[in-house]
Scaffold this motif. Structure first.
Motif, PDB file in Angstrom:
ATOM      1  N   THR A  49       0.815  -1.210   0.000  1.00 30.82           N
ATOM      2  CA  THR A  49       0.000   0.000   0.000  1.00 30.82           C
ATOM      3  C   THR A  49       0.849   1.260   0.000  1.00 30.82           C
ATOM      4  O   THR A  49       0.389   2.315  -0.407  1.00 30.82           O
ATOM      5  CB  THR A  49      -0.950   0.035   1.215  1.00 30.82           C
ATOM      6  OG1 THR A  49      -0.183  -0.052   2.413  1.00 30.82           O
ATOM      7  CG2 THR A  49      -1.952  -1.107   1.154  1.00 30.82           C
ATOM      8  N   LYS A  50       2.108   1.149   0.465  1.00 35.46           N
ATOM      9  CA  LYS A  50       2.979   2.322   0.475  1.00 35.46           C
ATOM     10  C   LYS A  50       4.431   1.886   0.565  1.00 35.46           C
ATOM     11  O   LYS A  50       4.770   0.989   1.337  1.00 35.46           O
ATOM     12  CB  LYS A  50       2.634   3.205   1.674  1.00 35.46           C
ATOM     13  CG  LYS A  50       3.277   4.555   1.674  1.00 35.46           C
ATOM     14  CD  LYS A  50       2.714   5.390   2.811  1.00 35.46           C
ATOM     15  CE  LYS A  50       2.966   6.842   2.527  1.00 35.46           C
ATOM     16  NZ  LYS A  50       2.302   7.713   3.482  1.00 35.46           N
ATOM     17  N   VAL A  51       5.286   2.535  -0.214  1.00 33.22           N
ATOM     18  CA  VAL A  51       6.725   2.292  -0.162  1.00 33.22           C
ATOM     19  C   VAL A  51       7.407   3.652  -0.166  1.00 33.22           C
ATOM     20  O   VAL A  51       7.155   4.478  -1.040  1.00 33.22           O
ATOM     21  CB  VAL A  51       7.210   1.454  -1.374  1.00 33.22           C
ATOM     22  CG1 VAL A  51       8.720   1.288  -1.331  1.00 33.22           C
ATOM     23  CG2 VAL A  51       6.527   0.108  -1.407  1.00 33.22           C
ATOM     24  N   GLU A  52       8.263   3.889   0.821  1.00 34.60           N
ATOM     25  CA  GLU A  52       9.004   5.143   0.902  1.00 34.60           C
ATOM     26  C   GLU A  52      10.471   4.848   1.176  1.00 34.60           C
ATOM     27  O   GLU A  52      10.792   4.055   2.054  1.00 34.60           O
ATOM     28  CB  GLU A  52       8.490   6.021   2.050  1.00 34.60           C
ATOM     29  CG  GLU A  52       7.116   6.569   1.870  1.00 34.60           C
ATOM     30  CD  GLU A  52       6.670   7.406   3.078  1.00 34.60           C
ATOM     31  OE1 GLU A  52       7.389   7.437   4.104  1.00 34.60           O
ATOM     32  OE2 GLU A  52       5.601   8.006   2.981  1.00 34.60           O
ATOM     33  N   ALA A  53      11.334   5.511   0.442  1.00 32.30           N
ATOM     34  CA  ALA A  53      12.768   5.447   0.727  1.00 32.30           C
ATOM     35  C   ALA A  53      13.107   6.708   1.512  1.00 32.30           C
ATOM     36  O   ALA A  53      12.981   7.816   1.001  1.00 32.30           O
ATOM     37  CB  ALA A  53      13.564   5.371  -0.558  1.00 32.30           C
ATOM     38  N   TRP A  54      13.480   6.534   2.763  1.00 32.05           N
ATOM     39  CA  TRP A  54      13.771   7.678   3.620  1.00 32.05           C
ATOM     40  C   TRP A  54      15.194   8.170   3.457  1.00 32.05           C
ATOM     41  O   TRP A  54      15.559   9.199   4.002  1.00 32.05           O
ATOM     42  CB  TRP A  54      13.510   7.327   5.074  1.00 32.05           C
ATOM     43  CG  TRP A  54      12.052   7.136   5.388  1.00 32.05           C
ATOM     44  CD1 TRP A  54      10.993   7.449   4.593  1.00 32.05           C
ATOM     45  CD2 TRP A  54      11.505   6.590   6.581  1.00 32.05           C
ATOM     46  NE1 TRP A  54       9.821   7.133   5.215  1.00 32.05           N
ATOM     47  CE2 TRP A  54      10.097   6.595   6.446  1.00 32.05           C
ATOM     48  CE3 TRP A  54      12.057   6.086   7.745  1.00 32.05           C
ATOM     49  CZ2 TRP A  54       9.251   6.137   7.433  1.00 32.05           C
ATOM     50  CZ3 TRP A  54      11.209   5.614   8.731  1.00 32.05           C
ATOM     51  CH2 TRP A  54       9.830   5.654   8.575  1.00 32.05           C
TER      52      TRP A  54
END
Length: 188
Positions: A49-54
């Protein structure tokens, strides 16, 4: 009783996992890990549902001699052994230093779930290679004073000299303690 356990296993739950890659990871390896995570989620009948590269961040404490790591956040829904399989695959990746999974919702209705394709897009991590600041051996061992620390130590040393001067000026009679047990003017 068997019917109750099968209904619980079929519940869809929402999870989030944060995994940390080595600080010196190259974009190809990071992409390989991302693809592996997406593959495991889809294979176990889950949905991202969500993928983030911090990005690259300083670690709270050194992990495997790395002071920085690349953080990646993944939010997904799935059933049964999805989390176990995902964590097993993360353990097998050499580039992964640490990971943690948290259960967000215990029962999710997949019919009402909306997924924004932009939030699920697996972006390639283009992180410039950073040089670690080399700390001098003297500073690492604490042999070199910091500028502020030197002044505070000098101030303390100056106070100590004044303290010793007061003790030397004190009369000797007050420095010797009176014998205990003597009351009044009786001598023993």
């Amino acid at each position: 009783m068997a019917l109750a356990t099968t209904t619980q296993a079929l519940k869809t739950k929402e999870y989030e996992t944060i995994y940390i890659l080595r600080g010196d990871v190259d974009p190809d390896t990071a992409e390989k890990v991302q693809n592996r995570v997406a593959e495991v989620v889809s294979r176990e009948a889950g949905k991202l549902t969500k993928v983030e590269a911090w990005g690259r961040r300083r670690l709270a404490y050194p992990v495997a001699k790395f002071k920085k790591g690349v953080y990646v956040y993944v939010k997904y829904v799935g059933r049964g052994g999805l989390v176990n399989e995902l964590e097993r695959n993360l353990k097998l990746q050499d580039a992964v230093l640490k990971f943690q999974t948290v259960l967000l919702k215990d029962d999710v209705d997949e019919g009402t779930l909306t997924i924004d394709p932009e939030e699920v897009k697996l972006a390639r991590l283009e992180l410039p290679v950073e040089e670690e600041e080399k700390e001098s051996r003297e500073r690492a061992l604490g042999l070199v004073d910091l500028p502020d620390a030197r002044h505070s130590r000098d101030d303390r040393d100056g106070d100590r000299e004044d303290d010793f001067a007061d003790e030397e000026a004190a009369p000797e009679s007050s420095a010797t303690p009176k014998a205990e047990g003597n009351s009044g003017g009786e001598e023993a």
